[in-house]
Write an enzyme that holds these catalytic residues in place. Structure first.
Site, PDB file in Angstrom:
ATOM      1  N   GLU A 119       0.994   5.620  -1.757  1.00 20.61           N
ATOM      2  CA  GLU A 119       0.739   6.587  -2.821  1.00 20.61           C
ATOM      3  C   GLU A 119       1.894   6.382  -3.787  1.00 20.61           C
ATOM      4  OE1 GLU A 119      -1.677   8.627  -3.529  1.00 20.61           O
ATOM      5  OE2 GLU A 119      -2.865   8.181  -1.744  1.00 20.61           O
ATOM      6  N   TYR A 129       7.862  11.596  -3.868  1.00 27.75           N
ATOM      7  CA  TYR A 129       7.490  10.175  -3.834  1.00 27.75           C
ATOM      8  C   TYR A 129       8.680   9.313  -3.414  1.00 27.75           C
ATOM      9  CZ  TYR A 129       6.929   5.418  -5.660  1.00 27.75           C
ATOM     10  OH  TYR A 129       6.929   4.051  -5.798  1.00 27.75           O
ATOM     11  N   ALA A 133       0.848  -1.207   0.000  1.00 28.88           N
ATOM     12  CA  ALA A 133       0.000   0.000   0.000  1.00 28.88           C
ATOM     13  C   ALA A 133       0.871   1.240   0.000  1.00 28.88           C
ATOM     14  CB  ALA A 133      -0.907  -0.004   1.225  1.00 28.88           C
ATOM     15  N   THR A 161      10.873   0.649  -4.353  1.00 27.76           N
ATOM     16  CA  THR A 161      11.080   1.062  -5.734  1.00 27.76           C
ATOM     17  C   THR A 161      12.544   1.377  -6.018  1.00 27.76           C
ATOM     18  OG1 THR A 161      10.596   2.860  -7.273  1.00 27.76           O
ATOM     19  CG2 THR A 161      10.452   3.407  -4.949  1.00 27.76           C
ATOM     20  N   ASP A 162      12.916   1.299  -7.287  1.00 24.43           N
ATOM     21  CA  ASP A 162      14.286   1.683  -7.676  1.00 24.43           C
ATOM     22  C   ASP A 162      14.506   3.189  -7.571  1.00 24.43           C
ATOM     23  OD1 ASP A 162      12.757   2.507  -9.855  1.00 24.43           O
ATOM     24  OD2 ASP A 162      13.929   1.441 -11.368  1.00 24.43           O
ATOM     25  N   GLU A 163      13.401   3.956  -7.472  1.00 24.95           N
ATOM     26  CA  GLU A 163      13.553   5.423  -7.478  1.00 24.95           C
ATOM     27  C   GLU A 163      14.293   5.940  -6.249  1.00 24.95           C
ATOM     28  OE1 GLU A 163      10.291   7.814  -8.673  1.00 24.95           O
ATOM     29  OE2 GLU A 163       9.601   6.371 -10.163  1.00 24.95           O
ATOM     30  N   LYS A 216       9.352   6.955  -0.062  1.00 25.71           N
ATOM     31  CA  LYS A 216       9.637   5.507  -0.109  1.00 25.71           C
ATOM     32  C   LYS A 216      10.993   5.223   0.540  1.00 25.71           C
ATOM     33  CE  LYS A 216       7.626   2.554  -1.825  1.00 25.71           C
ATOM     34  NZ  LYS A 216       6.528   1.648  -1.329  1.00 25.71           N
ATOM     35  N   ARG A 247      13.635   4.410 -18.678  1.00 26.40           N
ATOM     36  CA  ARG A 247      13.071   3.572 -17.624  1.00 26.40           C
ATOM     37  C   ARG A 247      13.313   2.106 -17.991  1.00 26.40           C
ATOM     38  NH1 ARG A 247      13.273   7.826 -15.663  1.00 26.40           N
ATOM     39  NH2 ARG A 247      11.694   9.062 -14.584  1.00 26.40           N
ATOM     40  N   GLY A 270      12.072  18.271 -11.703  1.00 25.87           N
ATOM     41  CA  GLY A 270      13.082  17.370 -11.114  1.00 25.87           C
ATOM     42  C   GLY A 270      13.097  15.984 -11.734  1.00 25.87           C
ATOM     43  N   HIS A 271      12.720  15.887 -12.987  1.00 26.87           N
ATOM     44  CA  HIS A 271      12.536  14.599 -13.692  1.00 26.87           C
ATOM     45  C   HIS A 271      13.819  13.760 -13.709  1.00 26.87           C
ATOM     46  CE1 HIS A 271      10.412  12.797 -17.493  1.00 26.87           C
ATOM     47  NE2 HIS A 271      10.671  11.891 -16.578  1.00 26.87           N
TER      48      HIS A 271
HETATM   49  P1  NAD Z   1      -1.135   1.679  -6.897  1.00 28.53           P
HETATM   50  O1  NAD Z   1      -1.183   3.145  -6.707  1.00 28.53           O
HETATM   51  O2  NAD Z   1      -1.700   1.091  -8.142  1.00 28.53           O
HETATM   52  O3  NAD Z   1      -1.872   0.953  -5.676  1.00 28.53           O
HETATM   53  C1  NAD Z   1      -1.701   1.357  -4.356  1.00 28.53           C
HETATM   54  C2  NAD Z   1      -2.770   0.686  -3.510  1.00 28.53           C
HETATM   55  O4  NAD Z   1      -2.574   1.099  -2.139  1.00 28.53           O
HETATM   56  C3  NAD Z   1      -4.197   1.070  -3.883  1.00 28.53           C
HETATM   57  O5  NAD Z   1      -5.015  -0.061  -3.928  1.00 28.53           O
HETATM   58  C4  NAD Z   1      -4.628   2.030  -2.777  1.00 28.53           C
HETATM   59  O6  NAD Z   1      -6.016   2.018  -2.531  1.00 28.53           O
HETATM   60  C5  NAD Z   1      -3.837   1.486  -1.595  1.00 28.53           C
HETATM   61  N1  NAD Z   1      -3.595   2.528  -0.580  1.00 28.53           N
HETATM   62  C6  NAD Z   1      -3.135   3.794  -0.786  1.00 28.53           C
HETATM   63  N2  NAD Z   1      -3.115   4.465   0.382  1.00 28.53           N
HETATM   64  C7  NAD Z   1      -3.543   3.606   1.346  1.00 28.53           C
HETATM   65  C8  NAD Z   1      -3.716   3.731   2.739  1.00 28.53           C
HETATM   66  N3  NAD Z   1      -3.454   4.873   3.383  1.00 28.53           N
HETATM   67  N4  NAD Z   1      -4.159   2.650   3.441  1.00 28.53           N
HETATM   68  C9  NAD Z   1      -4.429   1.475   2.794  1.00 28.53           C
HETATM   69  N5  NAD Z   1      -4.298   1.331   1.456  1.00 28.53           N
HETATM   70  C10 NAD Z   1      -3.852   2.377   0.740  1.00 28.53           C
HETATM   71  O7  NAD Z   1       0.387   1.280  -6.710  1.00 28.53           O
HETATM   72  P2  NAD Z   1       1.263   0.181  -7.448  1.00 28.53           P
HETATM   73  O8  NAD Z   1       1.810   0.742  -8.691  1.00 28.53           O
HETATM   74  O9  NAD Z   1       0.508  -1.090  -7.490  1.00 28.53           O
HETATM   75  O10 NAD Z   1       2.472   0.063  -6.408  1.00 28.53           O
HETATM   76  C11 NAD Z   1       2.397  -0.837  -5.306  1.00 28.53           C
HETATM   77  C12 NAD Z   1       3.682  -0.753  -4.509  1.00 28.53           C
HETATM   78  O11 NAD Z   1       4.791  -1.097  -5.335  1.00 28.53           O
HETATM   79  C13 NAD Z   1       3.993   0.644  -3.966  1.00 28.53           C
HETATM   80  O12 NAD Z   1       4.546   0.503  -2.691  1.00 28.53           O
HETATM   81  C14 NAD Z   1       5.009   1.203  -4.944  1.00 28.53           C
HETATM   82  O13 NAD Z   1       5.850   2.137  -4.311  1.00 28.53           O
HETATM   83  C15 NAD Z   1       5.752  -0.051  -5.342  1.00 28.53           C
HETATM   84  N6  NAD Z   1       6.354  -0.045  -6.698  1.00 28.53           N
HETATM   85  C16 NAD Z   1       5.616   0.299  -7.798  1.00 28.53           C
HETATM   86  C17 NAD Z   1       6.201   0.237  -9.069  1.00 28.53           C
HETATM   87  C18 NAD Z   1       5.423   0.571 -10.325  1.00 28.53           C
HETATM   88  O14 NAD Z   1       6.001   0.624 -11.408  1.00 28.53           O
HETATM   89  N7  NAD Z   1       4.110   0.779 -10.264  1.00 28.53           N
HETATM   90  C19 NAD Z   1       7.530  -0.162  -9.201  1.00 28.53           C
HETATM   91  C20 NAD Z   1       8.260  -0.475  -8.047  1.00 28.53           C
HETATM   92  C21 NAD Z   1       7.646  -0.442  -6.806  1.00 28.53           C
HETATM   93  O1  DAU Z   2      10.682   3.074 -11.207  1.00 29.74           O
HETATM   94  C1  DAU Z   2       9.620   2.579 -10.460  1.00 29.74           C
HETATM   95  C2  DAU Z   2       8.520   3.622 -10.403  1.00 29.74           C
HETATM   96  O2  DAU Z   2       7.929   3.667 -11.685  1.00 29.74           O
HETATM   97  C3  DAU Z   2       7.476   3.324  -9.330  1.00 29.74           C
HETATM   98  O3  DAU Z   2       8.075   3.369  -8.064  1.00 29.74           O
HETATM   99  C4  DAU Z   2       6.336   4.333  -9.404  1.00 29.74           C
HETATM  100  O4  DAU Z   2       5.323   3.972  -8.471  1.00 29.74           O
HETATM  101  C5  DAU Z   2       5.760   4.303 -10.811  1.00 29.74           C
HETATM  102  O5  DAU Z   2       4.760   5.279 -10.923  1.00 29.74           O
HETATM  103  C6  DAU Z   2       6.855   4.560 -11.854  1.00 29.74           C
HETATM  104  O6  DAU Z   2       7.338   5.920 -11.791  1.00 29.74           O
HETATM  105  P1  DAU Z   2       7.630   6.792 -13.119  1.00 29.74           P
HETATM  106  O7  DAU Z   2       7.567   8.216 -12.755  1.00 29.74           O
HETATM  107  O8  DAU Z   2       8.846   6.297 -13.819  1.00 29.74           O
HETATM  108  O9  DAU Z   2       6.349   6.329 -13.999  1.00 29.74           O
HETATM  109  P2  DAU Z   2       5.334   7.145 -14.938  1.00 29.74           P
HETATM  110  O10 DAU Z   2       4.504   6.129 -15.658  1.00 29.74           O
HETATM  111  O11 DAU Z   2       4.663   8.236 -14.222  1.00 29.74           O
HETATM  112  O12 DAU Z   2       6.319   7.813 -16.004  1.00 29.74           O
HETATM  113  C7  DAU Z   2       7.190   7.032 -16.803  1.00 29.74           C
HETATM  114  C8  DAU Z   2       8.012   7.993 -17.639  1.00 29.74           C
HETATM  115  O13 DAU Z   2       7.164   8.649 -18.601  1.00 29.74           O
HETATM  116  C9  DAU Z   2       8.651   9.123 -16.835  1.00 29.74           C
HETATM  117  O14 DAU Z   2       9.925   9.432 -17.366  1.00 29.74           O
HETATM  118  C10 DAU Z   2       7.707  10.307 -17.040  1.00 29.74           C
HETATM  119  C11 DAU Z   2       7.152  10.074 -18.448  1.00 29.74           C
HETATM  120  N1  DAU Z   2       5.766  10.543 -18.675  1.00 29.74           N
HETATM  121  C12 DAU Z   2       4.801  10.133 -17.807  1.00 29.74           C
HETATM  122  C13 DAU Z   2       3.496  10.547 -17.981  1.00 29.74           C
HETATM  123  C14 DAU Z   2       2.412  10.121 -17.008  1.00 29.74           C
HETATM  124  C15 DAU Z   2       5.470  11.319 -19.776  1.00 29.74           C
HETATM  125  O15 DAU Z   2       6.362  11.667 -20.587  1.00 29.74           O
HETATM  126  N2  DAU Z   2       4.178  11.731 -19.954  1.00 29.74           N
HETATM  127  C16 DAU Z   2       3.177  11.385 -19.092  1.00 29.74           C
HETATM  128  O16 DAU Z   2       2.008  11.812 -19.302  1.00 29.74           O
END
Ligand code: NAD
Ligand code: DAU
Length: 352
Positions: A87, A158, A85, A133-135, A162, A222, A291-292
């Site tokens: 943001e 973010y 869970a 996350t790798d971030e 994390k 990415r 800050g991209h």
């Molecule tokens: P997501 O935003 O799709 O899902 C997050 C979930 O957490 C949702 O179901 C939301 O309702 C729940 N949540 C948010 N706030 C909460 C709270 N206060 N209490 C209980 N539940 C809550 O996220 P995701 O992309 O599935 O990511 C899941 C995890 O993996 C995160 O910890 C994220 O940092 C990590 N992660 C994501 C990515 C990616 O590419 N998406 C990559 C690496 C790590």
């Molecule tokens: O690296 C792991 C992370 O990847 C996770 O921890 C995060 O939860 C997940 O959201 C993701 O982060 P990014 O910022 O890399 O993902 P996003 O899909 O938002 O963006 C991917 C790339 O695309 C990034 O360089 C920003 C760019 N982008 C994104 C959006 C939404 C655009 O150019 N246009 C867009 O509209």
């Protein structure tokens, strides 16, 4: 012997739903408790297929509420936690960092405190698995890869939140001997991802002939991993990971945003029966993200060598499967883009 009670947080979100599905179906000897607040990113439709399984239980709760979290640990006596869970969207963290402080940091510490109290007399066979996350490692500018030993250097609200949560998890292991394991994964893609993230946003916009907002020059890199492969990796780390260790997870699959978008455009042209090159015409360069981070790239050798995990899908196959899923699940997309989504979209993109 009593059944193992596994708490999965964030199981209605993108990655969490795939983890819940895998655990419920594969480990019928466990009781799986999915705790989720159901924020805009949480959607029970993501896990409809397991909702009637006898070993699955849903708990609607907020991890920021310490009392609620403590009561749940007292009531259910969880043996293990897989904590997802959070943001999770960088852009939202730029406009509203405090939400990220509360859920990602305070929420994680609340879970750690509850586990510490619940497990105080016996940590045998207990586990707190923190999914990160790798971030947290920051941005790569001069080549190279993120290793488990790379120093933390988070650059966005973010990733700072994390990183703080990762530090708390390690500190609770060191100080209170809570058995923990962590993993840091690269960008995931696949079914059920909320369309604020690049790939589902662009698939939806192409389908609706809307502009594709590329931040800056589209040169950011990415490392993309299919979500089911991340769920498989989480399964390996949960069952075989060494207590106190961290595992980096990634696909060795780097793409600049622009090249990636072109692959998606080409596949969508084919899927929609459009002329080759038609979707690419929707590409629109917009103001860069503040800050991209330039480049993320994971060295996943440790998990591959020590736990025997490897990605199962080539990227082109994963993208095909992903596009097929979104095209076949337009009702899901229409539902999640109803309501507040349009306000978010207008605020994020109309002024760029
Ligand atoms: P997501 O935003 O799709 O899902 C997050 C979930 O957490 C949702 O179901 C939301 O309702 C729940 N949540 C948010 N706030 C909460 C709270 N206060 N209490 C209980 N539940 C809550 O996220 P995701 O992309 O599935 O990511 C899941 C995890 O993996 C995160 O910890 C994220 O940092 C990590 N992660 C994501 C990515 C990616 O590419 N998406 C990559 C690496 C790590
Ligand atoms: O690296 C792991 C992370 O990847 C996770 O921890 C995060 O939860 C997940 O959201 C993701 O982060 P990014 O910022 O890399 O993902 P996003 O899909 O938002 O963006 C991917 C790339 O695309 C990034 O360089 C920003 C760019 N982008 C994104 C959006 C939404 C655009 O150019 N246009 C867009 O509209």
């Amino acid at each position: 012997m009593s059944r193992r009670k596994v708490l999965i947080t964030g199981g209605a979100g993108f990655i969490g739903s795939h983890v819940v599905r895998l655990f419920v179906n594969k480990y019928t000897e466990y009781d799986i408790y999915n705790l989720d607040k159901l924020t805009y990113a949480g959607n029970l439709e993501n896990i409809l297929d397991v909702e009637n399984a006898t070993n699955y239980h849903f708990i609607k709760a907020d991890i920021v509420d310490a009392n609620e979290v403590n009561n749940l640990f007292e009531k259910y006596q969880f043996d293990a936690v897989v904590h997802l869970a959070a943001e999770s969207h960088v852009d939202r963290s730029i406009s509203n960092p405090m939400e990220f402080v509360m859920t990602n940091i305070v929420g994680t510490v609340n879970l750690l405190n509850a586990a510490k109290t619940c497990w105080k007399n016996d940590t045998k066979d207990k586990l707190f698995y923190h999914v990160s996350t790798d971030e947290v490692y920051g941005s790569l500018h001069d080549g190279g890869f993120f290793l488990e030993t790379t120093s933390y250097d988070p650059q966005s609200p973010y990733s700072a939140s994390k990183a703080a949560s990762d530090h708390f998890v390690r500190a609770y292991h060191n100080t209170y001997k809570i058995p923990v394991v962590l993993s840091n994964c690269s960008n995931n893609y696949g079914p059920n991802q909320f369309p604020e993230k690049l790939i589902p946003l662009f698939i939806n916009n192409i389908r609706n002939n809307k502009p594709l907002p590329v931040y800056g020059k589209g040169e950011n890199v990415r490392d993309w991993l299919y979500v089911v492969d991340h769920a498989r990796a989480i399964d390996e780390v949960f069952h075989k990971g060494k207590i106190g260790d961290t595992y980096n997870i990634g696909g060795f699959n780097e793409w600049t945003n622009l090249d990636l978008i072109k692959v998606v455009c080409k596949a969508m042209d084919k899927k929609l029966g459009r002329e080759v090159g038609e979707s690419e015409k929707l590409i629109t360069y917009v103001t860069d993200r503040a800050g991209h981070d330039l480049r993320y790239a994971i060295d996943a050798n440790k998990i591959m060598k020590e736990l025997g995990w490897e990605p199962s899908l080539q990227f082109e196959e994963g993208i095909e499967k992903t596009i097929d899923w979104y095209m076949e699940n337009q009702k899901w997309m229409d539902e999640v883009t109803n309501g507040d989504y349009q306000k978010y979209y207008d605020k994020m993109y109309l002024k760029r």
